[in-house]
Write a protein that holds these residues in place. Sequence first.
Motif, mmCIF file in Angstrom:
data_model
loop_
_atom_site.group_PDB
_atom_site.id
_atom_site.type_symbol
_atom_site.label_atom_id
_atom_site.label_comp_id
_atom_site.label_asym_id
_atom_site.label_seq_id
_atom_site.Cartn_x
_atom_site.Cartn_y
_atom_site.Cartn_z
ATOM 1 N N HIS B 121 0.900 -1.223 -0.027
ATOM 2 C CA HIS B 121 0.067 -0.251 -0.072
ATOM 3 C C HIS B 121 0.990 1.242 0.040
ATOM 4 O O HIS B 121 1.780 1.217 0.400
ATOM 5 C CB HIS B 121 -1.113 0.074 1.099
ATOM 6 N N GLY B 123 0.600 3.633 1.559
ATOM 7 C CA GLY B 123 0.477 4.250 2.764
ATOM 8 C C GLY B 123 1.972 3.794 3.419
ATOM 9 O O GLY B 123 2.432 4.770 4.188
ATOM 10 N N GLN B 124 2.427 2.883 3.132
ATOM 11 C CA GLN B 124 3.631 2.456 3.789
ATOM 12 C C GLN B 124 4.843 3.291 3.239
ATOM 13 O O GLN B 124 5.721 3.567 3.917
ATOM 14 C CB GLN B 124 3.825 1.130 3.335
ATOM 15 N N GLU B 126 4.242 6.505 2.317
ATOM 16 C CA GLU B 126 4.188 7.866 3.050
ATOM 17 C C GLU B 126 4.455 7.556 4.446
ATOM 18 O O GLU B 126 5.173 8.624 4.973
ATOM 19 C CB GLU B 126 2.686 8.174 2.840
ATOM 20 N N ALA B 127 4.076 6.743 5.260
ATOM 21 C CA ALA B 127 4.710 6.621 6.452
ATOM 22 C C ALA B 127 6.193 6.728 6.683
ATOM 23 O O ALA B 127 6.709 7.154 7.512
ATOM 24 C CB ALA B 127 4.241 5.245 7.028
ATOM 25 N N TYR B 129 8.142 8.058 4.343
ATOM 26 C CA TYR B 129 8.654 9.222 4.191
ATOM 27 C C TYR B 129 8.447 10.486 5.290
ATOM 28 O O TYR B 129 9.151 11.359 5.419
ATOM 29 C CB TYR B 129 7.965 10.128 2.774
ATOM 30 N N SER B 130 7.378 10.147 5.895
ATOM 31 C CA SER B 130 6.962 10.942 6.819
ATOM 32 C C SER B 130 8.142 10.873 8.117
ATOM 33 O O SER B 130 8.297 11.734 8.909
ATOM 34 C CB SER B 130 5.528 10.642 7.505
ATOM 35 N N LEU B 131 8.561 9.581 8.363
ATOM 36 C CA LEU B 131 9.561 9.611 9.403
ATOM 37 C C LEU B 131 10.964 10.146 8.901
ATOM 38 O O LEU B 131 11.603 10.162 9.984
ATOM 39 C CB LEU B 131 9.661 7.949 9.651
ATOM 40 N N GLY B 132 10.977 10.312 7.712
ATOM 41 C CA GLY B 132 12.226 11.044 7.266
ATOM 42 C C GLY B 132 13.114 10.164 6.601
ATOM 43 O O GLY B 132 14.258 10.191 6.499
ATOM 44 N N LEU B 133 12.714 8.879 6.075
ATOM 45 C CA LEU B 133 13.323 8.317 5.155
ATOM 46 C C LEU B 133 13.455 8.445 3.774
ATOM 47 O O LEU B 133 12.477 8.779 3.462
ATOM 48 C CB LEU B 133 13.066 6.584 5.260
ATOM 49 N N VAL B 142 12.037 -0.732 3.782
ATOM 50 C CA VAL B 142 10.601 -0.614 4.265
ATOM 51 C C VAL B 142 9.629 -1.633 3.299
ATOM 52 O O VAL B 142 9.025 -2.672 3.761
ATOM 53 C CB VAL B 142 9.831 0.637 4.427
ATOM 54 N N SER B 227 -0.568 -2.819 6.110
ATOM 55 C CA SER B 227 0.165 -2.551 4.821
ATOM 56 C C SER B 227 -0.669 -3.250 3.560
ATOM 57 O O SER B 227 -0.555 -3.558 2.402
ATOM 58 C CB SER B 227 1.491 -3.279 4.586
#
Lengths: 230, 230
Positions: B121, B123-124, B126-127, B129-133, B142, B227
């Motif tokens: 998905h 969203g995985q 986005e999650a 990227y939002s963590l800064g990866l 991931v 996921s």
Amino acid sequence: MISAQNIIKTYGNKTKKTQILNNISLTIADRSFTVILGASGSGKSTLLNILSGLERPDSGSIRYADTDITFLSDSQLTEFRKEKIGFVFQQYYLLPNMTAEQNIRMGADLAGNPDYRETIRAVGLENERKKYPDELSGGEQQRVSIARALAKKPDFLFLDEPTGALDEKTGRQILAYIADIHQRCGVTMILVTHNQNIAEMADTVIRMNSGRIETEQKNQTKKTAYEIAW
Amino acid sequence: MNGIIEALGGIWNIRDAFAEGALVTIQLFVLTMIFAIPAALPVALGSNCKIPPVRWLCKAYIWIFRGTPLMLQLFFFYYFVFPFIFHAPQVSALTIAVITFSLNYGAYLAEIYRGGIESIHKGQYEAAYSLGLGKTTTMFGVIIPQTVKRVLPSVSNEMITLVKDTALVSCISLSDLFRVVTKQVSARSNPLLYVAPAIFYLIFTFLLTLLTRFLEKKFSVTGEKGSEKK
């Protein structure tokens, strides 16, 4: 402070384009709790993604204090998200092959925060920390998701329908927890929801419709998670 | 009945030739897997690449190697590519077989990987990227770990098919198990000798099935609520 000016975002291809955000401008004060309210398709989640640097706008600027993030390169934007941003999703998006603790620790490690155990305690997941996401309830997964975002000690926390997949009881618990975090940590919080009752908990409410901001109002009195209707 | 037992007893008399052939079959299988499994990943990623020439090249490779018979590819490489294009007629049949099999199975595995990666998905991403990866860390830290579990059953199928496909190399004079036993069958006029390679292939595929079941269990420590592709 976050200041967005003239944000435009369009999705689609050459033949069919849909304008999602139509010239949005707004300002979000430091340490405030802002709710962006709107029906499905109003553009609120896209706005949240753009404000947090997850997506880039087609045009317009987003300033965090002195930094205009629309001018940052991909790697600079990644670094910015790592240092400044926490994001909580409606569907949690935890890593399924990691335990709750490992998920939270991942956020902490990225930000160089050694105190991830403190965050686990703060969300009341000490007994569940060795469990995998699939072994946790929806509310517990959302708490892990919030803890993962908070473990980075972000200055800005973005929440996209954080109670959208939860029942009333769990939803209220999560909202109470979010309000508590806002008070204790002083983090600037922007929450997107379609539930107008939740807006009563915020300092500022921004109502969106068809990619535009309809109204922006300050709440004189705020309600708690257990006072709002559901 | 006694005749059948006597004929089956003949298997013992071809044990040396059998062992030599089995070794070639195992070598071919192992080397193909060693090359094809990792080599398919960049092709899978390349077939979704935003740079058109890279994407076209990867898709053309997959199309050609999936769209033509493996035996034809073996003939083509053995009788044309190595002697006339590379001017290397001295290259052994085993090397040519390994290269051809790796290219062929690499194409199939690339498609399996691509499907697996696309099933995660967004969203995985986005999650992460939002963590800064960054994009690379997100893909390798991931997305791909989650993909492994999903593609294991399909990769397992390909491995089992490969065991049986190794028998095709007899067409380029490589003395694999099938070819050496066929020679013995002709020399001794004893078709029951085919029972030996049949048992070998069955045991080989059975062991592979056990291995992949073990790996599937190892990777399925969790469900994937967070996921699932919507």
